[in-house]
Design an enzyme around this catalytic site. Structure first.
Site, PDB file in Angstrom:
ATOM      1  N   ASN A  64     -23.490   6.326 -55.882  1.00 55.81           N
ATOM      2  CA  ASN A  64     -22.798   6.899 -54.732  1.00 55.81           C
ATOM      3  C   ASN A  64     -23.821   7.055 -53.602  1.00 55.81           C
ATOM      4  O   ASN A  64     -24.991   6.690 -53.761  1.00 55.81           O
ATOM      5  CB  ASN A  64     -22.103   8.227 -55.098  1.00 55.81           C
TER       6      ASN A  64
ATOM      7  N   ASP B  14     -16.531   7.085 -62.648  1.00 55.86           N
ATOM      8  CA  ASP B  14     -16.254   6.516 -63.976  1.00 55.86           C
ATOM      9  C   ASP B  14     -15.071   5.560 -63.918  1.00 55.86           C
ATOM     10  O   ASP B  14     -15.057   4.519 -64.570  1.00 55.86           O
ATOM     11  CB  ASP B  14     -15.937   7.634 -64.990  1.00 55.86           C
TER      12      ASP B  14
ATOM     13  N   GLU C  69     -26.933   9.156 -54.441  1.00 56.16           N
ATOM     14  CA  GLU C  69     -27.836   8.456 -55.372  1.00 56.16           C
ATOM     15  C   GLU C  69     -28.592   7.335 -54.666  1.00 56.16           C
ATOM     16  O   GLU C  69     -29.771   7.077 -54.952  1.00 56.16           O
ATOM     17  CB  GLU C  69     -27.036   7.906 -56.565  1.00 56.16           C
TER      18      GLU C  69
END
Length: 313
Positions: free
Chosen positions: A195, A265, A198
């Site tokens: 993301n 996820d 990150e």
């Protein structure tokens, strides 16, 4: 086009977790301290972390085999029971450490507090070697490996390098959901899905959530670690696919965002299924973007069915 993922087999290795939700009503403040009293009405357990990736894969009709570590405790048994019920095959290492569990107490629609049960995982050398031998025996049946790294210790540099090397020797595609600043361990992966935060962590400075900054930072990372591509998930701004061949930005598919927890996820699950089925990366990204747009409209760690996905595509 109607998608059908029944024949898609995916191996997931990563940090296995349990998400507990305690839903209640808040009607007064405690006389003991200035905190709300939550009167619990229902409680729910959901598969979290790497287990949520596996859960998303099976709920979309794919075949998932989940590998990771759990404790000898009640929460570990609960993960095994839930995975079995959902048709997820498992290969777990049992450890003396607690099963990673995140308990959220929710009053109305507001999360009041989160309680974490966890210790950083340290597998003994013998346990890791046995685990690697078992993993190596699984590879020939899986065209795609998902490494789901939540930074809890399962995806050590040693295990991660072993996984990518073994995958390459079997021509297995490797998709990584990353965590932390040691991306050296992901070298050689086909696709990494950070993301924006990150991406900033790994580049070494915060990255603004706009197309140009994302593209510049992501290209630098692609070159630095010899990756095929990065897929950056950007919350309400959608997602961006960055490689030497492609720079593609997709706006979010969702009208309303209630809860982004677990959306990454879902992206990894839908992406891995679409690529395993033989879709081009840009089409796989579009499918994953629509899937994410559906789950962020649900509360908590959620999944979706292939029927919901097809209806929205």
């Amino acid at each position: 086009m109607d998608l059908n993922f029944n024949s898609c087999k995916i191996l997931i290795v990563g940090d296995v977790m349990l998400d507990k939700y305690y839903f209640g009503k808040v009607e007064r403040i405690s006389p003991e301290a200035p905190v709300p009293i939550v009167n619990i009405v229902t409680e729910e357990s959901r598969l979290g972390g790497a287990s949520n990736v596996a859960n998303n894969i099976t709920s979309l009709g794919g075949q998932a085999t989940l590998c990771g570590a759990i404790g000898y405790d009640f929460f570990g048994k609960e993960i095994e029971r839930m995975a079995h019920r959902k048709g997820i095959k498992t290969a777990f290492v049992k450890t003396e450490q607690p099963t990673i569990t995140k308990a959220r107490i929710i009053g109305g629609r507001q999360q009041i507090v989160r309680i974490d049960y966890e210790q950083h995982l340290e597998l003994s050398e013998k346990a890791r070697e046995d685990f690697q031998i078992h993993l190596a025996s699984l590879f020939q049946e899986f065209p795609t490996l998902v490494i789901s790294d939540y930074g809890k210790g399962m995806i050590s540099e040693e295990l991660c390098s072993f996984l990518i090397k073994t995958a390459k020797s079997h021509r297995t595609r490797v998709i990584v959901d990353p965590k932390g600043q040691n991306w050296k361990k992901y070298t050689g992966a086909d696709l990494i899905t950070p993301n924006v935060k990150e991406l900033g962590d790994i580049i070494g400075h915060p990255v603004k959530n706009n197309d140009q900054e994302i593209a510049v930072a992501a290209l630098e990372i692609v070159h630095r670690y010899g990756l095929s591509a990065l897929l950056v998930t950007r919350s309400e701004q959608g997602m961006s696919l960055i490689s030497d061949q492609n720079i593609l930005h997709l706006p979010t598919h969702s009208q309303e965002v209630f809860d982004v927890s677990g959306a990454g996820d879902t992206v990894v699950a839908a992406l891995s299924l679409a690529l395993t089925q033989g879709q081009e990366i840009t089409e796989a990204m579009r499918i994953a973007n629509v899937a994410a747009g559906i789950v962020v409209q649900k509360i908590g760690t959620a999944t979706l069915s292939v029927e919901e996905l097809n209806a929205n595509l």
